[in-house]
Write a protein that holds these residues in place. Sequence first.
Motif, PDB file in Angstrom:
ATOM      1  N   UNK A  33       0.805  -1.220   0.000  1.00  0.00           N
ATOM      2  CA  UNK A  33       0.000   0.000   0.000  1.00  0.00           C
ATOM      3  C   UNK A  33       0.843   1.276   0.000  1.00  0.00           C
ATOM      4  N   UNK A  34       2.159   1.153   0.199  1.00  0.00           N
ATOM      5  CA  UNK A  34       3.013   2.348   0.215  1.00  0.00           C
ATOM      6  C   UNK A  34       3.882   2.487  -1.026  1.00  0.00           C
ATOM      7  N   UNK A  35       3.885   1.510  -1.905  1.00  0.00           N
ATOM      8  CA  UNK A  35       4.728   1.564  -3.105  1.00  0.00           C
ATOM      9  C   UNK A  35       3.879   1.912  -4.315  1.00  0.00           C
ATOM     10  N   UNK A  36       4.243   3.028  -4.955  1.00  0.00           N
ATOM     11  CA  UNK A  36       3.566   3.416  -6.191  1.00  0.00           C
ATOM     12  C   UNK A  36       4.304   2.871  -7.416  1.00  0.00           C
ATOM     13  N   UNK A  37       5.634   2.819  -7.346  1.00  0.00           N
ATOM     14  CA  UNK A  37       6.460   2.285  -8.425  1.00  0.00           C
ATOM     15  C   UNK A  37       7.726   1.693  -7.816  1.00  0.00           C
ATOM     16  N   UNK A  38       8.213   0.619  -8.437  1.00  0.00           N
ATOM     17  CA  UNK A  38       9.528   0.062  -8.127  1.00  0.00           C
ATOM     18  C   UNK A  38      10.091  -0.399  -9.454  1.00  0.00           C
ATOM     19  N   UNK A  39      11.071   0.329  -9.936  1.00  0.00           N
ATOM     20  CA  UNK A  39      11.592   0.088 -11.276  1.00  0.00           C
ATOM     21  C   UNK A  39      13.027  -0.421 -11.177  1.00  0.00           C
ATOM     22  N   UNK A  40      13.256  -1.695 -11.536  1.00  0.00           N
ATOM     23  CA  UNK A  40      14.632  -2.207 -11.513  1.00  0.00           C
ATOM     24  C   UNK A  40      15.422  -1.652 -12.701  1.00  0.00           C
ATOM     25  N   UNK A  41      16.672  -1.322 -12.456  1.00  0.00           N
ATOM     26  CA  UNK A  41      17.554  -0.845 -13.522  1.00  0.00           C
ATOM     27  C   UNK A  41      18.348  -2.045 -14.043  1.00  0.00           C
ATOM     28  N   UNK A  42      17.654  -2.877 -14.817  1.00  0.00           N
ATOM     29  CA  UNK A  42      18.221  -4.119 -15.324  1.00  0.00           C
ATOM     30  C   UNK A  42      17.387  -5.286 -14.848  1.00  0.00           C
ATOM     31  N   UNK A  54       7.183   6.193  -3.509  1.00  0.00           N
ATOM     32  CA  UNK A  54       6.446   5.717  -2.333  1.00  0.00           C
ATOM     33  C   UNK A  54       5.448   6.756  -1.856  1.00  0.00           C
ATOM     34  N   UNK A  55       4.502   6.293  -1.029  1.00  0.00           N
ATOM     35  CA  UNK A  55       3.528   7.218  -0.434  1.00  0.00           C
ATOM     36  C   UNK A  55       3.326   6.828   1.026  1.00  0.00           C
ATOM     37  N   UNK A  56       3.030   7.829   1.829  1.00  0.00           N
ATOM     38  CA  UNK A  56       2.762   7.616   3.243  1.00  0.00           C
ATOM     39  C   UNK A  56       1.419   8.229   3.566  1.00  0.00           C
ATOM     40  N   UNK A  57       0.530   7.424   4.157  1.00  0.00           N
ATOM     41  CA  UNK A  57      -0.781   7.885   4.630  1.00  0.00           C
ATOM     42  C   UNK A  57      -1.569   8.647   3.568  1.00  0.00           C
ATOM     43  N   UNK A  59      -0.805  11.053   1.983  1.00  0.00           N
ATOM     44  CA  UNK A  59      -0.488  12.481   2.001  1.00  0.00           C
ATOM     45  C   UNK A  59       0.795  12.813   1.264  1.00  0.00           C
ATOM     46  N   UNK A  60       1.831  12.035   1.522  1.00  0.00           N
ATOM     47  CA  UNK A  60       3.154  12.349   1.023  1.00  0.00           C
ATOM     48  C   UNK A  60       3.592  11.337  -0.022  1.00  0.00           C
ATOM     49  N   UNK A  61       4.175  11.833  -1.097  1.00  0.00           N
ATOM     50  CA  UNK A  61       4.769  10.978  -2.118  1.00  0.00           C
ATOM     51  C   UNK A  61       6.238  11.374  -2.199  1.00  0.00           C
ATOM     52  N   UNK A  62       7.121  10.374  -2.207  1.00  0.00           N
ATOM     53  CA  UNK A  62       8.548  10.683  -2.213  1.00  0.00           C
ATOM     54  C   UNK A  62       9.308   9.588  -2.964  1.00  0.00           C
ATOM     55  N   UNK A  63      10.419   9.980  -3.625  1.00  0.00           N
ATOM     56  CA  UNK A  63      11.237   8.996  -4.345  1.00  0.00           C
ATOM     57  C   UNK A  63      12.303   8.401  -3.425  1.00  0.00           C
ATOM     58  N   UNK A  64      12.696   7.166  -3.724  1.00  0.00           N
ATOM     59  CA  UNK A  64      13.814   6.517  -3.051  1.00  0.00           C
ATOM     60  C   UNK A  64      14.562   5.669  -4.071  1.00  0.00           C
ATOM     61  N   UNK A  65      15.718   5.208  -3.657  1.00  0.00           N
ATOM     62  CA  UNK A  65      16.472   4.260  -4.460  1.00  0.00           C
ATOM     63  C   UNK A  65      16.827   3.084  -3.556  1.00  0.00           C
TER      64      UNK A  65
END
Length: 150
Positions: A33-42, A54-57, A59-65
């Motif tokens: 429920x918190x992952x909007x995208x997970x894109x493998x590089x390969x 990712x998203x939290x509650x 309200x917040x959307x933020x990128x990670x690696x």
Amino acid sequence: MPNTLEATVDISASPEQVWRVISDPKRMPEFSPTTKRMIPLGSPGAGTWTINLNRVEGKYVYPTTSRIVRYVPNQAFAFRMLENGVVWSYTLEPIETGTRLIERRDVPNGVRKPVRMLINSFLGGEQKFEAELVRGMNETLERIKTVVER
């Protein structure tokens, strides 16, 4: 904040069947429920980097690696978040009725002070944040179970 959170589900399917569903990081948004995208590089495998949204509650959307740190077919899949060192893992254990799937969140080096401040300031505090993580982990596992057992 504890260094480890864990959730478990028993799935009426072989580890091979469960692995086919969980081993593709691009499918993570179907389950988490918190992952909007997970894109493998390969191709997914140990050492592969991913770019995540990712998203939290809601309200917040933020990128990670992250980097896949364990990728053992039919046994385990784990990735370490570059931003905070957190390791998320999925372990498959054969059981008499199929497979036990375990999701864990480990914080090997503890939660850094800036992260703790963000959790307390924006996410309702550590207890609320961790309760939401565990709820999300259980939701993720139930979604995986539903897809695998179809």
